[in-house]
Design an enzyme around this catalytic site. Structure first.
Site, mmCIF file in Angstrom:
data_model
loop_
_atom_site.group_PDB
_atom_site.id
_atom_site.type_symbol
_atom_site.label_atom_id
_atom_site.label_comp_id
_atom_site.label_asym_id
_atom_site.label_seq_id
_atom_site.Cartn_x
_atom_site.Cartn_y
_atom_site.Cartn_z
ATOM 1 N N GLY A 1 -1.340 -8.552 -1.340
ATOM 2 C CA GLY A 1 -2.038 -8.684 -0.807
ATOM 3 C C GLY A 1 -3.306 -8.490 -1.296
ATOM 4 O O GLY A 1 -3.401 -8.821 -2.560
ATOM 5 N N CYS B 1 -1.435 -3.052 -8.163
ATOM 6 C CA CYS B 1 -2.149 -3.618 -7.656
ATOM 7 C C CYS B 1 -3.535 -4.334 -8.285
ATOM 8 O O CYS B 1 -3.612 -4.591 -9.079
ATOM 9 C CB CYS B 1 -3.640 -2.735 -7.003
ATOM 10 S SG CYS B 1 -5.421 -2.657 -6.415
ATOM 11 N N LEU B 2 -4.002 -5.519 -7.704
ATOM 12 C CA LEU B 2 -4.594 -6.299 -8.500
ATOM 13 C C LEU B 2 -6.179 -5.753 -8.944
ATOM 14 O O LEU B 2 -6.283 -6.958 -10.226
ATOM 15 C CB LEU B 2 -4.853 -7.770 -7.622
ATOM 16 C CG LEU B 2 -3.790 -8.998 -6.853
ATOM 17 C CD1 LEU B 2 -4.160 -10.168 -6.625
ATOM 18 C CD2 LEU B 2 -3.075 -9.547 -8.212
ATOM 19 N N HIS C 1 -7.500 -0.001 0.751
ATOM 20 C CA HIS C 1 -8.229 -0.212 0.546
ATOM 21 C C HIS C 1 -9.972 -0.403 1.473
ATOM 22 O O HIS C 1 -10.886 -0.352 1.169
ATOM 23 C CB HIS C 1 -8.047 -1.383 -0.551
ATOM 24 C CG HIS C 1 -7.483 -1.895 -1.764
ATOM 25 N ND1 HIS C 1 -7.960 -1.529 -2.663
ATOM 26 C CD2 HIS C 1 -6.550 -2.213 -1.293
ATOM 27 C CE1 HIS C 1 -6.844 -2.098 -3.538
ATOM 28 N NE2 HIS C 1 -6.837 -2.173 -3.068
ATOM 29 N N HIS D 1 -1.371 -0.153 1.615
ATOM 30 C CA HIS D 1 -1.450 -0.268 0.490
ATOM 31 C C HIS D 1 -2.806 -1.201 0.429
ATOM 32 O O HIS D 1 -3.888 -0.325 0.311
ATOM 33 C CB HIS D 1 -1.238 -0.777 -0.039
ATOM 34 C CG HIS D 1 -1.285 -1.629 -1.300
ATOM 35 N ND1 HIS D 1 -0.818 -0.975 -2.677
ATOM 36 C CD2 HIS D 1 -2.345 -1.773 -2.071
ATOM 37 C CE1 HIS D 1 -1.446 -1.393 -3.899
ATOM 38 N NE2 HIS D 1 -2.459 -1.983 -3.346
ATOM 39 N N GLU D 2 -3.367 -2.154 1.465
ATOM 40 C CA GLU D 2 -4.351 -2.805 1.848
ATOM 41 C C GLU D 2 -5.322 -2.353 2.905
ATOM 42 O O GLU D 2 -6.430 -2.458 2.276
ATOM 43 C CB GLU D 2 -4.286 -4.314 2.450
ATOM 44 C CG GLU D 2 -3.193 -4.866 1.614
ATOM 45 C CD GLU D 2 -3.621 -5.421 0.270
ATOM 46 O OE1 GLU D 2 -4.608 -4.923 -0.291
ATOM 47 O OE2 GLU D 2 -2.606 -5.669 -1.033
ATOM 48 N N GLN E 1 -12.354 -6.198 -2.597
ATOM 49 C CA GLN E 1 -11.642 -5.799 -4.699
ATOM 50 C C GLN E 1 -12.111 -7.395 -4.886
ATOM 51 O O GLN E 1 -12.267 -7.490 -5.936
ATOM 52 C CB GLN E 1 -10.751 -6.511 -4.262
ATOM 53 C CG GLN E 1 -9.323 -4.826 -4.544
ATOM 54 C CD GLN E 1 -7.744 -5.553 -3.849
ATOM 55 O OE1 GLN E 1 -6.953 -5.684 -2.803
ATOM 56 N NE2 GLN E 1 -7.049 -5.239 -5.079
HETATM 57 NI NI NI Z 1 -4.074 -3.089 -4.224
#
Ligand code: NI
Length: 172
Positions: free
Chosen positions: A45, A94-95, A140, A136-137, A50
């Protein structure tokens, strides 16, 4: 085109993103870039902030590699319209917080409404990993990270590690 992913801490990861008005070629190409960036990472995701874009846009694909066909989802203005009382615990990552993982409890099932890449209104019920990933996304887009669910000490520890990582990367 692959885009650089912001690493926590970054003020852009703490902001509330703006709804997307009408669909446009620029937004479609942004969504394509995000999918490319997510798959390359690799991740399941990615949210627009991000990559430093403050639009309400997320992409995800939680299909299990080898078991399931890829299912890239592009969600503009996603909204959770219902959540189950039953919860699920997943070890999240998380990226924007590379190599850090922690268990987070979230509703197990969520109903989500969004606009797809073609501007169509969509809705679907997600369960399991898909439900966790969508939540989660979506967090953000409201400036919230999975570490915000952790105890302050653990969160500070992870943040310090990320500050160190960023210093090291800046030095090259
Ligand atoms: Ni994340």
């Amino acid at each position: 085109m692959k885009r650089p992913i912001l690493i926590h801490p970054d003020p852009r990861l703490k902001k509330v993103c703006a709804p997307v008005p009408d669909m446009s070629d620029a937004l479609r190409s942004l969504a394509d870039d995000m999918l490319e960036t997510m798959y390359a990472a690799p991740g399941i995701g990615l949210a627009a902030p991000q990559i430093g874009v403050m639009d309400r846009l997320i992409v995800l694909d939680c299909a299990k590699e080898g078991d399931e066909n890829p299912r890239p989802l592009v969600m503009f203005n996603p909204q959770i319209t219902a959540s189950s009382d039953e919860t699920n615990v997943y070890e999240e990552g998380c990226l924007s917080i590379p190599d850090q993982y922690a268990e987070v409890t979230r509703p197990k099932v969520v109903d989500v409404e969004w606009m797809d890449r073609d501007g169509n209104a969509c809705s679907e019920t997600f369960d399991g990993l898909w439900a966790t990933c969508v939540q989660h996304e979506l967090d953000h887009l409201d400036g919230k990270l999975f570490i915000d669910y952790l105890k302050p000490l653990k969160r500070q520890m992870i943040t310090r590690k990320m500050q160190k990582l960023k210093r090291e990367r800046a030095r090259g």
